[in-house]
Design an enzyme around this catalytic site. Sequence first.
Site, PDB file in Angstrom:
ATOM      1  N   LYS A   1      73.511  43.891 -30.705  1.00 40.47           N
ATOM      2  CA  LYS A   1      72.439  43.147 -31.406  1.00 40.47           C
ATOM      3  C   LYS A   1      71.682  44.124 -32.297  1.00 40.47           C
ATOM      4  CE  LYS A   1      73.016  39.328 -28.902  1.00 40.47           C
ATOM      5  NZ  LYS A   1      73.324  38.005 -29.398  1.00 40.47           N
TER       6      LYS A   1
ATOM      7  N   LYS B   1      72.668  40.538 -34.075  1.00 44.24           N
ATOM      8  CA  LYS B   1      74.040  40.014 -34.129  1.00 44.24           C
ATOM      9  C   LYS B   1      74.694  40.273 -35.487  1.00 44.24           C
ATOM     10  CE  LYS B   1      73.592  35.924 -32.397  1.00 44.24           C
ATOM     11  NZ  LYS B   1      73.873  34.550 -31.983  1.00 44.24           N
TER      12      LYS B   1
ATOM     13  N   LYS C   1      80.941  43.868 -26.818  1.00 46.89           N
ATOM     14  CA  LYS C   1      81.621  42.909 -27.695  1.00 46.89           C
ATOM     15  C   LYS C   1      80.849  42.734 -29.007  1.00 46.89           C
ATOM     16  CE  LYS C   1      81.068  38.365 -26.900  1.00 46.89           C
ATOM     17  NZ  LYS C   1      79.967  37.960 -27.773  1.00 46.89           N
TER      18      LYS C   1
ATOM     19  N   ASP D   1      79.280  40.036 -31.702  1.00 49.05           N
ATOM     20  CA  ASP D   1      78.697  38.704 -31.555  1.00 49.05           C
ATOM     21  C   ASP D   1      79.619  37.654 -32.187  1.00 49.05           C
ATOM     22  OD1 ASP D   1      75.196  38.458 -31.055  1.00 49.05           O
ATOM     23  OD2 ASP D   1      76.758  37.044 -30.518  1.00 49.05           O
ATOM     24  N   GLU D   2      79.354  36.389 -31.841  1.00 50.51           N
ATOM     25  CA  GLU D   2      80.328  35.347 -32.230  1.00 50.51           C
ATOM     26  C   GLU D   2      80.415  35.172 -33.747  1.00 50.51           C
ATOM     27  OE1 GLU D   2      77.565  34.758 -30.546  1.00 50.51           O
ATOM     28  OE2 GLU D   2      76.358  33.598 -31.941  1.00 50.51           O
TER      29      GLU D   2
ATOM     30  N   ARG E   1      82.918  30.528 -26.746  1.00 50.39           N
ATOM     31  CA  ARG E   1      83.005  29.056 -26.880  1.00 50.39           C
ATOM     32  C   ARG E   1      81.981  28.502 -27.882  1.00 50.39           C
ATOM     33  NH1 ARG E   1      79.855  26.744 -21.488  1.00 50.39           N
ATOM     34  NH2 ARG E   1      78.024  28.083 -21.731  1.00 50.39           N
TER      35      ARG E   1
ATOM     36  N   HIS F   1      83.458  32.396 -21.665  1.00 50.63           N
ATOM     37  CA  HIS F   1      82.039  32.099 -21.457  1.00 50.63           C
ATOM     38  C   HIS F   1      81.925  30.728 -20.798  1.00 50.63           C
ATOM     39  CE1 HIS F   1      79.933  35.036 -24.298  1.00 50.63           C
ATOM     40  NE2 HIS F   1      81.219  35.363 -24.366  1.00 50.63           N
TER      41      HIS F   1
ATOM     42  N   LYS G   1      69.370  31.311 -21.179  1.00 50.85           N
ATOM     43  CA  LYS G   1      68.719  30.516 -22.238  1.00 50.85           C
ATOM     44  C   LYS G   1      69.518  29.265 -22.621  1.00 50.85           C
ATOM     45  CE  LYS G   1      70.846  32.850 -26.208  1.00 50.85           C
ATOM     46  NZ  LYS G   1      70.734  33.936 -27.196  1.00 50.85           N
TER      47      LYS G   1
ATOM     48  N   GLY H   1      73.949  34.857 -22.123  1.00 57.45           N
ATOM     49  CA  GLY H   1      72.993  33.994 -22.827  1.00 57.45           C
ATOM     50  C   GLY H   1      71.625  34.055 -22.172  1.00 57.45           C
TER      51      GLY H   1
ATOM     52  N   GLY I   1      70.149  40.678 -25.835  1.00 59.98           N
ATOM     53  CA  GLY I   1      68.720  40.987 -25.885  1.00 59.98           C
ATOM     54  C   GLY I   1      68.251  41.682 -24.623  1.00 59.98           C
TER      55      GLY I   1
END
Length: 421
Positions: free
Chosen positions: A148, A150, A174, A176-177, A267, A299, A307, A350, A374
């Site tokens: 992050k 992201k 990883k 981010d998406e 996902r 995921h 969250k 998340g 985060g």
Amino acid sequence: MKFIDPNYKPSKNDLVAEFRLYPAKNISFSKASENITKESSIGTWTSLSTMSDEIKTMRARVFEINEKENVVKIAYPIELFEINNISQVLSSIAGNIFGMKLIDNLRLQDVNLPDKMIKNFKGPQLGIEGIRGLLEIYKRPLLGTIVKPKLGLSSKEHAEVAYKAWKGGLDLVKCDENLTSQKFNPFKKRIKESLKMRKKVEKETGDKKAYMPNITSPVSEMKKRADFVIENGGRYVMIDILTVGWSGFQEMRDYLEGKNIAIHCHRAGHAAFTRNPKHGISMLTIAKLTRLIGGDQLHIGTANLGKMHGEKDEILEIEREIESEKIEEHKQVLEEDWLGMKKTLAVASGGLHPGLIPKLIERMGKNIICQAGGGCHGHPDGTENGAKAMRQALDAAMKNIKLNEYAKNHEELKKALEKWG
Ligand code: CAP
Ligand code: MG
């Protein structure tokens, strides 16, 4: 031609689907059931001069109706499907029917996959055991982070954040998406820089680490990016399986066969059709298809701790489904025999942070990847200390020591608890 047949006993070659069905006004439950069965197998809105007795034998049949609970179960003869073509299967059982006027809402709750279908898919290449062997971590949950912010970091900055997370004690890092190959962080540069950092930190710590680069893009490009990752010593790729689409995901699984590369399945977008309990496709169904095609990690949610939306019981059902050999039929879940297919490792992510790790393990057990973005890079003393705090929270949980107790002599955890509880 009867589509409702309460005496029908599904054969082991049938694909059985369980739906939640909410008929439109003035439409009976049985009429709605009959019509979605027609539309998702051999029929349409009117009788056909072209229908034959032979084709009628291939029709799907409603064999169980529970109007009080809005449940309808339909058995589809396997001849209706191109047995290893997931797109065609979904175009049948999860296609037109959602849009029919005579229903208000419809949700595909679960699918029992016939043996013949399971035998025609590869399943995970590594699976849980393979991933644990890759990282040489056999008992505890795996810890991961998402770099992050992201988007926006340069390739070098991205790799530096990854280095700090690994150095602080995390196993997996990883993308981010929505990070793929933007001008500020081109894919090839990011891979080279990040894998260089992985090598450096493995040498310094003696621990195995992994980087999960997001190759999400058109299939031909995904193949090139996967090749590049492999050429540079990578052990994982990450794919946003829903925005890439089932056919793209299936093609990439086939392409990676024999290359010993793990697929981390994000996902992103699932909640567009999984979160409404009355309409869409359940995450349980998505998860089963992901294991069938061959996602090594998926995921699935944080059992209501983080969250994102996702009730605890539903998430635990999904985890059980992708991490078990066999599932007995029970409320809302059909039976399934995975015939020894490798298992997909559940990813909890998340809104997580060190303070939530013990509860997460209490709810989801140890066969998980616990990921925090985060909750790592938001630590008051930066990424490396955020990673240390996550690792300390995990160590405390594994030793059954209360976090507040453990924090007394673990400064990084103490600071995380002060910030996030
Ligand atoms: C988490 C995350 C993941 C979500 C996806 C994000 O970051 O990277 O994409 O976990 O949700 O972008 O939100 P934080 P799910 O740790 O900073 O929240 O796992 O439910 O599919
Ligand atoms: Mg993300």
